[in-house]
Scaffold this motif. Structure first.
Motif, short mmCIF file in Angstrom:
data_model
loop_
_atom_site.label_atom_id
_atom_site.label_comp_id
_atom_site.label_asym_id
_atom_site.label_seq_id
_atom_site.Cartn_x
_atom_site.Cartn_y
_atom_site.Cartn_z
N ILE A 194 62.81 59.70 59.80
CA ILE A 194 62.89 61.11 59.44
C ILE A 194 62.13 61.30 58.14
CG2 ILE A 194 64.46 63.01 58.88
CD1 ILE A 194 66.56 60.96 60.38
N ALA A 195 61.20 62.25 58.13
CA ALA A 195 60.40 62.49 56.94
C ALA A 195 60.68 63.86 56.35
CB ALA A 195 58.92 62.38 57.27
N THR A 196 60.81 63.89 55.02
CA THR A 196 60.74 65.13 54.27
C THR A 196 59.32 65.19 53.71
OG1 THR A 196 61.45 64.12 52.19
CG2 THR A 196 63.19 64.94 53.66
N GLU A 197 59.01 66.18 52.91
CA GLU A 197 57.67 66.24 52.33
C GLU A 197 57.38 65.04 51.42
OE1 GLU A 197 57.11 69.95 50.33
OE2 GLU A 197 56.60 70.98 52.20
N ASN A 198 58.44 64.49 50.80
CA ASN A 198 58.22 63.46 49.78
C ASN A 198 58.86 62.10 50.05
OD1 ASN A 198 56.85 65.25 47.90
ND2 ASN A 198 58.82 66.30 47.80
N GLU A 199 59.53 61.95 51.19
CA GLU A 199 60.24 60.69 51.43
C GLU A 199 60.40 60.46 52.93
OE1 GLU A 199 60.70 57.59 50.62
OE2 GLU A 199 61.48 58.25 48.68
N ILE A 200 60.59 59.19 53.30
CA ILE A 200 60.87 58.81 54.68
C ILE A 200 62.18 58.03 54.69
CG2 ILE A 200 60.10 57.51 56.71
CD1 ILE A 200 57.22 57.92 55.75
N TYR A 201 63.01 58.33 55.68
CA TYR A 201 64.30 57.66 55.85
C TYR A 201 64.36 57.06 57.25
CZ TYR A 201 65.37 60.72 51.93
OH TYR A 201 65.34 61.38 50.74
N SER A 202 64.97 55.89 57.35
CA SER A 202 65.25 55.33 58.67
C SER A 202 66.73 55.53 58.94
CB SER A 202 64.87 53.85 58.75
OG SER A 202 65.70 53.08 57.91
N VAL B 156 63.41 68.56 56.26
CA VAL B 156 62.81 67.68 57.28
C VAL B 156 61.50 68.29 57.79
CG1 VAL B 156 63.12 66.66 59.56
CG2 VAL B 156 65.04 66.72 57.96
N VAL B 157 60.45 67.48 57.80
CA VAL B 157 59.16 67.93 58.32
C VAL B 157 58.77 67.22 59.62
CG1 VAL B 157 58.23 68.70 56.11
CG2 VAL B 157 57.81 66.36 56.86
N SER B 158 59.32 66.03 59.86
CA SER B 158 58.91 65.27 61.04
C SER B 158 59.95 64.21 61.39
CB SER B 158 57.55 64.60 60.76
OG SER B 158 57.05 63.96 61.91
N ILE B 159 60.05 63.92 62.69
CA ILE B 159 60.95 62.89 63.20
C ILE B 159 60.18 62.05 64.21
CG2 ILE B 159 63.06 62.43 64.53
CD1 ILE B 159 64.12 65.11 63.59
N SER B 160 60.40 60.74 64.19
CA SER B 160 59.78 59.86 65.18
C SER B 160 60.77 58.75 65.53
CB SER B 160 58.48 59.28 64.64
OG SER B 160 57.76 58.63 65.68
N ILE B 161 60.85 58.42 66.80
CA ILE B 161 61.79 57.40 67.29
C ILE B 161 61.01 56.11 67.55
CG2 ILE B 161 63.50 56.85 69.07
CD1 ILE B 161 64.25 59.42 67.63
N SER B 162 61.56 54.99 67.09
CA SER B 162 60.93 53.70 67.30
C SER B 162 61.62 52.95 68.43
CB SER B 162 61.00 52.86 66.02
OG SER B 162 60.59 51.54 66.30
N ASN B 163 60.86 52.55 69.43
CA ASN B 163 61.40 51.69 70.50
C ASN B 163 61.41 50.24 70.05
OD1 ASN B 163 61.81 53.78 72.35
ND2 ASN B 163 59.66 53.73 72.97
N TYR B 164 60.66 49.94 68.99
CA TYR B 164 60.54 48.57 68.51
C TYR B 164 61.79 48.12 67.75
CZ TYR B 164 58.62 44.50 66.12
OH TYR B 164 58.41 43.24 65.65
N ASP B 165 62.19 48.88 66.72
CA ASP B 165 63.37 48.47 65.95
C ASP B 165 64.59 49.35 66.22
OD1 ASP B 165 62.83 50.81 64.58
OD2 ASP B 165 62.31 49.86 62.70
N LYS B 166 64.47 50.26 67.21
CA LYS B 166 65.58 51.12 67.66
C LYS B 166 66.03 52.14 66.61
CE LYS B 166 65.79 48.71 71.46
NZ LYS B 166 64.87 49.05 72.49
N THR C 57 68.50 54.84 55.43
CA THR C 57 67.90 53.97 54.44
C THR C 57 66.61 54.62 53.95
OG1 THR C 57 68.77 52.03 55.59
CG2 THR C 57 66.99 51.64 54.02
N THR C 58 66.45 54.69 52.63
CA THR C 58 65.25 55.28 52.04
C THR C 58 64.12 54.26 52.05
OG1 THR C 58 66.67 56.57 50.59
CG2 THR C 58 64.35 56.43 49.99
N LEU C 59 62.94 54.68 52.52
CA LEU C 59 61.79 53.77 52.55
C LEU C 59 60.97 53.81 51.27
CD1 LEU C 59 60.52 54.06 56.22
CD2 LEU C 59 62.33 52.66 55.28
N SER C 60 61.30 54.69 50.37
CA SER C 60 60.69 54.76 49.03
C SER C 60 59.17 54.93 49.05
CB SER C 60 61.06 53.52 48.22
OG SER C 60 62.45 53.42 48.11
#
Length: 199
Positions: A146-154, A132-142, A161-164
């Motif tokens: 979560i980001a790794t160097e090569n992928e983002i997951y919700s 894990v390199v970064s995390i951000s919380i969305s107030n919009y879709d709740k 869920t993988t955002l591909s």
């Protein structure tokens, strides 16, 4: 980190400092009687003030609570049962999700603390372990992103869920440095110093 009273708080390798708009004041922690908080490391790596007005401090070895009115520090378990991570966990990030849970990202794992159940849950998947390199919380879709160097997951509190974005990054020969959710847009900052926006 900024508290409700307007003070800015800065964590350094030597401890905590408060800025009142005119001067920076180093904080001398006062321990509660049985507390071991602050014994393992003085280097502050994460800070967060939650909706309950708890001031969380993460170091290279532990997570503890700070009372900004008395300068007292105490173990998280003194106030919240079950919130025991261990004294060797480098805390990278502390945030609160939209369901009132505390998200704690250490160098090797991702934890969720459920306040109502007083339960710490390791939600690290194989893909996220040590990545894990970064995390951000969305107030919009709740959701929590979560980001790794090569992928983002919700994460919606139940499933990942993988955002591909891996193919997109590979084509550009870059990796993720940080992600941010701003309103309904997901911003991705990459190591080649570009910013990409997705909505």
């Amino acid at each position: 980190t900024q508290s409700k009273d307007g003070f800015m708080w800065f964590g350094t390798q030597h401890g905590l400092n408060r800025f009142d708009g005119k001067k920076i004041v180093p904080i001398n922690f006062i321990k509660t009687s049985n507390s071991t908080a602050g014994e393992y490391s003085g280097m502050i790596t994460a800070m967060y003030i939650d909706k309950r007005d708890n001031f969380w401090i993460g170091t290279t070895a532990e997570i503890f609570l700070f009372d900004r009115f008395t300068n007292k520090i105490f173990n998280a378990t003194e106030k919240y049962r079950g919130l025991k991570i261990g004294n060797t966990s480098w805390i990278e990030c502390i945030q609160e999700d939209n369901f009132g849970n505390l998200m704690i990202h250490t160098r090797g794992a991702l934890y969720l603390y459920n306040f109502s159940e007083e339960k710490l849950i390791d939600i690290t998947t194989i893909e996220l372990k040590n990545n894990v390199v970064s995390i951000s919380i969305s107030n919009y879709d709740k959701k929590t992103y979560i980001a790794t160097e090569n992928e983002i997951y919700s994460y919606d509190g139940i499933t990942f869920t993988t955002l591909s974005v891996r193919t997109f990054l590979t084509k550009r020969n870059t990796t993720i440095k940080k992600i941010l959710v701003i309103e309904d847009e997901l911003w991705m900052i990459t190591t080649d110093n570009n910013v990409w926006i997705s909505n």
